[in-house]
Scaffold this motif. Sequence first.
Motif, PDB file in Angstrom:
ATOM      1  N   ASP A 178       3.628  11.264   2.839  1.00 19.85           N
ATOM      2  CA  ASP A 178       2.902  12.469   3.260  1.00 19.85           C
ATOM      3  C   ASP A 178       1.457  12.455   2.784  1.00 19.85           C
ATOM      4  O   ASP A 178       0.555  12.925   3.475  1.00 19.85           O
ATOM      5  N   THR A 179       1.247  11.929   1.596  1.00 21.38           N
ATOM      6  CA  THR A 179      -0.094  11.980   1.013  1.00 21.38           C
ATOM      7  C   THR A 179      -1.128  11.273   1.874  1.00 21.38           C
ATOM      8  O   THR A 179      -2.290  11.660   1.914  1.00 21.38           O
ATOM      9  N   LEU A 180      -0.719  10.234   2.625  1.00 24.52           N
ATOM     10  CA  LEU A 180      -1.663   9.487   3.455  1.00 24.52           C
ATOM     11  C   LEU A 180      -2.180  10.374   4.591  1.00 24.52           C
ATOM     12  O   LEU A 180      -3.399  10.469   4.823  1.00 24.52           O
ATOM     13  N   ALA A 181      -1.276  11.031   5.303  1.00 21.63           N
ATOM     14  CA  ALA A 181      -1.693  11.914   6.398  1.00 21.63           C
ATOM     15  C   ALA A 181      -2.509  13.096   5.875  1.00 21.63           C
ATOM     16  O   ALA A 181      -3.478  13.532   6.519  1.00 21.63           O
ATOM     17  N   ASP A 188      -2.665   7.623 -18.451  1.00 24.02           N
ATOM     18  CA  ASP A 188      -1.872   8.178 -19.558  1.00 24.02           C
ATOM     19  C   ASP A 188      -1.268   7.023 -20.348  1.00 24.02           C
ATOM     20  O   ASP A 188      -0.472   6.255 -19.808  1.00 24.02           O
ATOM     21  N   PRO A 189      -1.615   6.872 -21.628  1.00 28.67           N
ATOM     22  CA  PRO A 189      -1.100   5.723 -22.397  1.00 28.67           C
ATOM     23  C   PRO A 189       0.416   5.747 -22.544  1.00 28.67           C
ATOM     24  O   PRO A 189       1.030   4.712 -22.781  1.00 28.67           O
ATOM     25  N   ASP A 190       1.058   6.894 -22.394  1.00 27.33           N
ATOM     26  CA  ASP A 190       2.515   6.959 -22.533  1.00 27.33           C
ATOM     27  C   ASP A 190       3.226   6.218 -21.408  1.00 27.33           C
ATOM     28  O   ASP A 190       4.411   5.915 -21.511  1.00 27.33           O
ATOM     29  N   HIS A 191       2.520   5.959 -20.317  1.00 31.44           N
ATOM     30  CA  HIS A 191       3.174   5.339 -19.166  1.00 31.44           C
ATOM     31  C   HIS A 191       2.882   3.850 -19.035  1.00 31.44           C
ATOM     32  O   HIS A 191       3.453   3.189 -18.183  1.00 31.44           O
ATOM     33  N   THR A 192       1.986   3.321 -19.856  1.00 31.30           N
ATOM     34  CA  THR A 192       1.492   1.971 -19.605  1.00 31.30           C
ATOM     35  C   THR A 192       2.551   0.888 -19.779  1.00 31.30           C
ATOM     36  O   THR A 192       2.373  -0.211 -19.299  1.00 31.30           O
ATOM     37  N   SER A 193       3.660   1.156 -20.412  1.00 29.09           N
ATOM     38  CA  SER A 193       4.665   0.116 -20.646  1.00 29.09           C
ATOM     39  C   SER A 193       5.798   0.149 -19.629  1.00 29.09           C
ATOM     40  O   SER A 193       6.741  -0.622 -19.735  1.00 29.09           O
ATOM     41  N   GLU A 221       4.378  11.015  -6.162  1.00 32.27           N
ATOM     42  CA  GLU A 221       5.284  11.431  -7.238  1.00 32.27           C
ATOM     43  C   GLU A 221       4.527  11.946  -8.455  1.00 32.27           C
ATOM     44  O   GLU A 221       5.150  12.409  -9.424  1.00 32.27           O
ATOM     45  N   GLY A 222       3.198  11.835  -8.432  1.00 27.46           N
ATOM     46  CA  GLY A 222       2.403  12.375  -9.523  1.00 27.46           C
ATOM     47  C   GLY A 222       1.841  11.354 -10.483  1.00 27.46           C
ATOM     48  O   GLY A 222       1.176  11.716 -11.459  1.00 27.46           O
ATOM     49  N   LEU A 223       2.089  10.066 -10.230  1.00 26.13           N
ATOM     50  CA  LEU A 223       1.518   9.033 -11.102  1.00 26.13           C
ATOM     51  C   LEU A 223       0.021   8.898 -10.834  1.00 26.13           C
ATOM     52  O   LEU A 223      -0.428   8.990  -9.688  1.00 26.13           O
ATOM     53  N   ALA A 224      -0.739   8.677 -11.870  1.00 29.95           N
ATOM     54  CA  ALA A 224      -2.191   8.575 -11.742  1.00 29.95           C
ATOM     55  C   ALA A 224      -2.575   7.324 -10.958  1.00 29.95           C
ATOM     56  O   ALA A 224      -2.053   6.236 -11.227  1.00 29.95           O
ATOM     57  N   PRO A 225      -3.495   7.423  -9.981  1.00 28.04           N
ATOM     58  CA  PRO A 225      -3.937   6.242  -9.237  1.00 28.04           C
ATOM     59  C   PRO A 225      -4.428   5.108 -10.131  1.00 28.04           C
ATOM     60  O   PRO A 225      -4.137   3.944  -9.872  1.00 28.04           O
ATOM     61  N   THR A 226      -5.146   5.468 -11.201  1.00 28.55           N
ATOM     62  CA  THR A 226      -5.660   4.425 -12.090  1.00 28.55           C
ATOM     63  C   THR A 226      -4.528   3.636 -12.739  1.00 28.55           C
ATOM     64  O   THR A 226      -4.609   2.412 -12.875  1.00 28.55           O
ATOM     65  N   LEU A 227      -3.467   4.333 -13.126  1.00 29.80           N
ATOM     66  CA  LEU A 227      -2.319   3.673 -13.740  1.00 29.80           C
ATOM     67  C   LEU A 227      -1.642   2.737 -12.752  1.00 29.80           C
ATOM     68  O   LEU A 227      -1.298   1.596 -13.080  1.00 29.80           O
ATOM     69  N   ILE A 228      -1.451   3.201 -11.525  1.00 27.91           N
ATOM     70  CA  ILE A 228      -0.811   2.388 -10.486  1.00 27.91           C
ATOM     71  C   ILE A 228      -1.621   1.122 -10.231  1.00 27.91           C
ATOM     72  O   ILE A 228      -1.079   0.007 -10.195  1.00 27.91           O
ATOM     73  N   ASP A 229      -2.931   1.286 -10.088  1.00 26.01           N
ATOM     74  CA  ASP A 229      -3.778   0.139  -9.765  1.00 26.01           C
ATOM     75  C   ASP A 229      -3.941  -0.817 -10.943  1.00 26.01           C
ATOM     76  O   ASP A 229      -3.934  -2.038 -10.769  1.00 26.01           O
ATOM     77  N   GLN A 230      -4.078  -0.270 -12.141  1.00 33.12           N
ATOM     78  CA  GLN A 230      -4.208  -1.140 -13.310  1.00 33.12           C
ATOM     79  C   GLN A 230      -2.952  -1.977 -13.519  1.00 33.12           C
ATOM     80  O   GLN A 230      -3.022  -3.137 -13.930  1.00 33.12           O
ATOM     81  N   LEU A 253       0.820  -1.210   0.000  1.00 30.56           N
ATOM     82  CA  LEU A 253       0.000   0.000   0.000  1.00 30.56           C
ATOM     83  C   LEU A 253       0.857   1.266   0.000  1.00 30.56           C
ATOM     84  O   LEU A 253       0.600   2.212  -0.764  1.00 30.56           O
ATOM     85  N   LEU A 254       1.875   1.290   0.854  1.00 28.81           N
ATOM     86  CA  LEU A 254       2.678   2.505   0.989  1.00 28.81           C
ATOM     87  C   LEU A 254       3.460   2.819  -0.281  1.00 28.81           C
ATOM     88  O   LEU A 254       3.642   3.993  -0.622  1.00 28.81           O
ATOM     89  N   GLU A 255       3.894   1.798  -0.991  1.00 31.28           N
ATOM     90  CA  GLU A 255       4.611   2.081  -2.235  1.00 31.28           C
ATOM     91  C   GLU A 255       3.666   2.672  -3.276  1.00 31.28           C
ATOM     92  O   GLU A 255       4.038   3.582  -4.026  1.00 31.28           O
ATOM     93  N   GLY A 256       2.437   2.172  -3.314  1.00 34.94           N
ATOM     94  CA  GLY A 256       1.453   2.776  -4.212  1.00 34.94           C
ATOM     95  C   GLY A 256       1.210   4.236  -3.872  1.00 34.94           C
ATOM     96  O   GLY A 256       1.105   5.093  -4.764  1.00 34.94           O
TER      97      GLY A 256
END
Length: 681
Positions: free
Chosen positions: A557-560, A590-595, A508-517, A499-502
């Motif tokens: 930080d984002t969690l708190a 963002d499709p540029d990040h999917t790979s 860092e600015g990565l989209a939650p959907t990208l991380i979870d997918q 969880l914490l790494e996600g």
Amino acid sequence: MAQHLKHWRTRRDIDDILWIRYQGPHDDTNLLTQAGIDELIRLIDELSDDDSYSGLVFLPDPQRGFIAGTDREVLEAVQASEAPLPHIQALQARLQKLAQLSIPTVAAIHGTCFSGGLEIALACRYRVATDAAETRLGFPDISALELHPCWGGTVRLPQLIGEARGLPMLIDAEVIDTVEARRIGLVDQRVPSHQLRTAARRLVLRQPRSQQQAGIAAQVSKLALFRQGLLRRLRLNAAQQYDPQHNPAPFAILDLEEAASGDIGARLQAEAESFVKLALSDTTRNLLRLDRHKQRLEALGQIGKAEGIRHVHVVGAGTMGSAIAAWCALKGLKVTLQDAVPRHIAAAIRHAVPHFQAQLGAEPLVAAALDRLQPDPSGYGLVQADVVLEAVTEEVEVKKTLLRNLEPHIKPDAIIGSNTSSIPLETLAESLDNPSRLVGIHFFNPLVQRPLVEVAAGKQTSRATLNKARGFVGLIDRLPLPVAGNPGLLINRVINAYLLEGMTMADEGLAPTLIDQSARGFGMALGPLELADRIGLDVCLQVARSLAEHGGGEVPDTLAIHVAAGRLGSKSGRGFYEYKQKRAVKLAPDPDHTSRDDITDRPIYRLLNEAVRCLREGIVEDADLLDVGLTLSTGFPGFRGGPIHYVCQRGADASAHRLGELASYYGERFEPDEGWKTLCG
């Protein structure tokens, strides 16, 4: 007939009806073994050569019910054989003989009728089932082991109830009660338990039109245009729900149906070949391995069942406490539920009603379960309880004060269970005069869907207390996983890293959907951020801070920030996602990040590294228990065999090297644990 049979009991009555009952060797579940299959083959061969019988009825075992599935030894024999196809085709051919007998055949069903049991029932001309809540039908192995039926079930079920209902039932491994079975035509009659034999006899003697002869749905399904559209829609739905690489069985079922001809022999041959292909796959081998280790947990749950546990006292009527109380009452135990705020108890009982209705159905059973779940704001039930469970807020002093106040009123042979996962048991034991009876009993939410319960031993926990705790968990049909009573136990420690790494990646600015997918692409049931939202970000923060205090590490930080702003996840309507009508609104990544491999690897390798660390520290006894525990609780993909098995299959050195790469890019939290050096040896 059949004096030589060991597992099948036969009796010929005055009307020349042959009554057959299977009695497998297992005490608790009536599973079809290889020896039982061999005898059934001989029995059907004899029947097909003997025209003196007027009918045949398969009966349930009086204690264990109808055939509840196929013993895993049968599948293991297929996997070990140099010629696996004949293993399948022997019984497949005999069930086809059974289906073609000129005499009426009846499956009289009570209790679970799964997999091999349902295959036998489908080969009969008639099926009659009891209206008991425990009578259920289905093919759960389709999802549990990624295996479709192999003895004609993929052919007979759609033929009987129509492809429009039969194929979804197969694809989704649906288990149904007898109300639904009667509605769709899977059973011909639904009767009270005491009328089962009478109904079966009547079917033999009167021989009415069977569902198979009368089913309109089955006829409609045969229309070419309807069938083509149906199969197209089912494949589209399957592609949306399942990954063919990870979940091959649904697609194999559709392949068989799309290629089906009118030749029953060709269809059965194709079914057997498809089954063997699935059975020999790494996916099914890994799932079967985990199933064997799950049986170890089931055995642990048998240890204390005879120790007279009848009454559970639960303190704390919050989300977890109320779920524990309701589940124990559902499973037949008397439960007294205590909380300092009476309305919390009232809410817990109110929420238990639909749960009991869904699980039990009949109003008298629901009423009995509610009678067992007793509000007890003053704690009068404490003195009579065999198990006392605290599930109050995860704060050290609150728990210590509670335990100190409870102990003088608890009877000497009762055990004291704490649902904590982040506070060391030794810390809580300081408040007790007799810490030998304190044990961690950590449930997971939602309890109905999570069968695992961590049973944690502190340094002073006695063996008798541990055995009683494990027996209690088994008594309520959950699986006890023995772990050390360190902060986080096993599951929360490992899932916390994931969880914490996600969250760090989101920082860092990565989209939650990208991380979870990306995590779902690996096979995880939920990505780290959607899982955190479901758990509750306030709970995640509490656990993360506690683990950081005891074991080091940083909390993103984002969690708190989310918690301070009241964005607690799905329960508050907003967390890493926004929720509308209890569903997350997910933006396209963002499709540029999917790979980017790192997006997948970062949370997964944090999880793997923490699993290896827990194994090295002895938090769990061995790698097999770790693997089954994490697949049952964290959503780690079963088709990969569990974290340690996955690493060893891939190669421990390669995985440790990948961790080193990630450490060079993202920091020391990825440094391989010392346990990697001796892993897989």
